[in-house]
Write an enzyme that holds these catalytic residues in place. Structure first.
Site, PDB file in Angstrom:
ATOM      1  N   SER A 184      -2.281   4.102  -1.682  1.00 53.52           N
ATOM      2  CA  SER A 184      -1.535   4.960  -0.768  1.00 53.52           C
ATOM      3  C   SER A 184      -1.115   6.196  -1.547  1.00 53.52           C
ATOM      4  O   SER A 184      -1.039   6.173  -2.771  1.00 53.52           O
ATOM      5  CB  SER A 184      -0.311   4.229  -0.227  1.00 53.52           C
ATOM      6  OG  SER A 184       0.801   4.486  -1.056  1.00 53.52           O
ATOM      7  N   LYS A 185      -0.834   7.261  -0.797  1.00 50.11           N
ATOM      8  CA  LYS A 185      -0.493   8.511  -1.491  1.00 50.11           C
ATOM      9  C   LYS A 185       0.811   8.388  -2.277  1.00 50.11           C
ATOM     10  O   LYS A 185       1.100   9.183  -3.150  1.00 50.11           O
ATOM     11  CB  LYS A 185      -0.438   9.669  -0.494  1.00 50.11           C
ATOM     12  CG  LYS A 185      -1.806   9.924   0.114  1.00 50.11           C
ATOM     13  CD  LYS A 185      -2.161  11.383   0.270  1.00 50.11           C
ATOM     14  CE  LYS A 185      -3.665  11.472   0.502  1.00 50.11           C
ATOM     15  NZ  LYS A 185      -4.137  12.452   1.424  1.00 50.11           N
ATOM     16  N   ARG A 186       1.574   7.372  -1.953  1.00 55.61           N
ATOM     17  CA  ARG A 186       2.847   7.201  -2.660  1.00 55.61           C
ATOM     18  C   ARG A 186       2.740   6.274  -3.869  1.00 55.61           C
ATOM     19  O   ARG A 186       3.702   6.049  -4.568  1.00 55.61           O
ATOM     20  CB  ARG A 186       3.918   6.685  -1.694  1.00 55.61           C
ATOM     21  CG  ARG A 186       4.699   7.805  -1.026  1.00 55.61           C
ATOM     22  CD  ARG A 186       5.296   7.320   0.261  1.00 55.61           C
ATOM     23  NE  ARG A 186       4.205   7.045   1.211  1.00 55.61           N
ATOM     24  CZ  ARG A 186       4.202   6.068   2.096  1.00 55.61           C
ATOM     25  NH1 ARG A 186       5.188   5.250   2.174  1.00 55.61           N
ATOM     26  NH2 ARG A 186       3.190   5.902   2.937  1.00 55.61           N
TER      27      ARG A 186
END
Ligand code: GLU
Length: 487
Positions: free
Chosen positions: A254-256
């Site tokens: 995920s981008k996080r």
């Protein structure tokens, strides 16, 4: 006749170049170069709410840094331009009109609330929510009535019922979808701007794209696109959906996810070598024929074929990334490594912005001394900590060395030698160590280890003589002195 290979990378200008995007770009680039085809860079900016002003330049900068040059694009032009969706609205309109005229698309006046109600009701009946088709057959009168209410329509594509949709995919084999699982989807929004699924089909067709190579996350869009190709009478390109990239926990990245550095620009800022990043990314979902994993971009180009794109998820292995970068770093021109690492020493406050020639040379030597160990320029800060500290710590294994009985004698003799030196070169240090060896009768580990530990606090490190030269006479003598006085 040989087919003309034309591929494209089509990012939306919503932010920096992500690893996943970079992989799509790279696969397309390698495929184009392998076949002597064209690599098109197209900017898909129809989702205006998500567009970021400087994103296109940033994406291009990152691609350029990676060395992935394109043949046609917004900046370069080309025979199939314009290369930015928002500059192609008139073109899209012609095809929207055609589908409307042919009864393959229709105006839908439903409001968000009505759509939501519809979905709620479907869910309550245990059905998968899908557009019901309510406005498929509106009369002109009904449309006028909606317009009089101030409603503005979207255009939906009329999805044929009960049809098998075949996606010819070079990685996954043919994938079949059932059209009944797809509701009539929006192809033009109320503001007249087409959706991605529509624009991408028109653009890929008009730009004569032969192969669509992209990430698996787009596989679910592909049946919609295939329906549009068919409705418009266009040839369907060959698709190749590269597998998802997973993190070390085998979860979708995920981008996080902070366990992975995800944006190409971050790698550049950290002083990585682009050819190493290219090599690493190439192996995310593609594998070469042989065992050898270290490959130049020319080798990748030569070997890249779609049948070696793997049909199972690629795991982003940070350790492998570090290893691979280190391999490239070791081989790199030392001056290049210096240029990558120097700004990090400055940023960390270890070096002044304005440096004397002497400081510059010293720092360059310091960086070169650690070249073997580095994966990226930023690591220089941590690797050279002991060169910038007043006091150093002796960890447990270092303490053990210092307990050995010959240590005071060796250190005292070495210090006396150093104090007599007129110059301070690696040869001088070597000669001093030789003399200490003769004087004390200690050699090998018994001699070198106490000296290394005394001046660096560690049992391991780069070349000892060079380390001592770069630490400087004052520091070296002070560190030895301190130990001798403690004893
Ligand atoms: N604009 C899409 C994206 O950024 C590209 C999808 C495609 O390659 O078709 O994800």
């Amino acid at each position: 006749m040989t087919e003309t290979i034309r591929v494209r990378f089509a990012p939306s200008p919503t932010g920096h170049l992500h690893i996943g995007g970079a992989r799509s770009a790279l696969f397309n680039y390698l495929f184009a170069r392998h076949h002597g085809g064209s690599f098109v860079l197209r900017i898909e900016d129809t989702d205006q709410a998500r567009n970021v002003d400087t994103a296109t330049e940033k994406l291009m900068d990152s691609l350029t840094w990676l060395g992935l040059d394109w043949d046609e694009s917004v900046d370069k032009g080309g025979p199939y331009g314009p290369y930015k969706s928002m500059d192609r609205l008139d073109t899209y309109q012609q095809y929207i009109d055609r589908l409307l005229q042919e009864g393959k698309a229709f105006h839908c006046y439903m409001t968000q609330e009505e759509l939501e109600e519809e979905r709620e009701a479907q869910r309550a009946r245990g059905e998968t929510p899908q557009y019901s088709g309510r406005d498929r057959n509106l009369t002109e009168e009904e449309k006028r009535a909606y317009e009089a209410e101030g409603r503005r329509p979207v255009v939906r594509f009329l999805v044929p019922k009960g049809q098998e949709i075949h996606v010819p995919d070079q990685v996954r084999g043919d994938v079949t979808f059932d059209s009944d699982g797809i509701g009539d989807f929006v192809i033009q929004r109320q503001d007249g701007i087409p959706t991605y699924n529509f624009a991408v089909v028109i653009d890929d067709h008009l730009m004569q794209i032969s192969h669509v190579i992209r990430g698996e996350e787009h596989l679910s869009n592909t049946p919609n696109q295939v329906l549009l190709y068919e409705a418009l009478g266009f040839d369907v390109p060959v698709f190749a959906h590269a597998s998802l990239i997973l993190n070390a926990d085998k979860q979708k990245m995920s981008k996080r996810d902070e366990s992975i550095i995800q944006f190409v620009e971050q790698y550049r800022d950290l002083g990585y070598l682009p050819e190493a990043i290219v090599n690493f990314i190439a192996l995310l979902g593609w594998s070469p024929g042989g065992e050898e994993e270290l490959m130049t971009v020319e080798e990748l180009q030569e070997q890249f074929t779609l049948d070696r794109v793997i049909n199972s998820p690629a795991v982003f292995d940070t350790q492998k990334l570090e290893w691979m970068n280190n391999q490239y770093m070791k081989e790199a021109d030392p001056d290049r490594v210096v240029a990558l690492a120097m700004p990090h020493l400055v940023r960390a406050g270890r070096l002044p912005e304005a440096r004397s020639e002497e400081q510059e040379e010293w720092a360059a030597d310091l960086i070169k001394l650690h070249q073997e160990k580095m994966s990226c320029g930023a690591e220089i800060v941590e690797l050279t900590e002991l060169f910038f500290r007043e006091k150093i710590d002796y960890n447990e294994e270092a303490q053990e060395v210092l307990q050995e009985e010959q240590v005071p004698e060796v250190l005292a003799a070495f210090k006396a030698e150093l104090e007599q030196l007129d110059t301070w070169t690696t040869d001088d240090i070597k000669a001093s160590l030789k003399t200490v060896q003769k004087e004390t009768g200690h050699k090998g580990k018994k001699l070198f280890m106490p000296v290394r530990v005394a001046v660096t606090g560690q049992k391991h490190g780069p070349d000892l003589q060079k380390t001592i030269v770069l630490l400087g006479r004052e520091t070296v003598i002070a560190r030895i002195d301190q130990l001798l006085h403690q004893a």
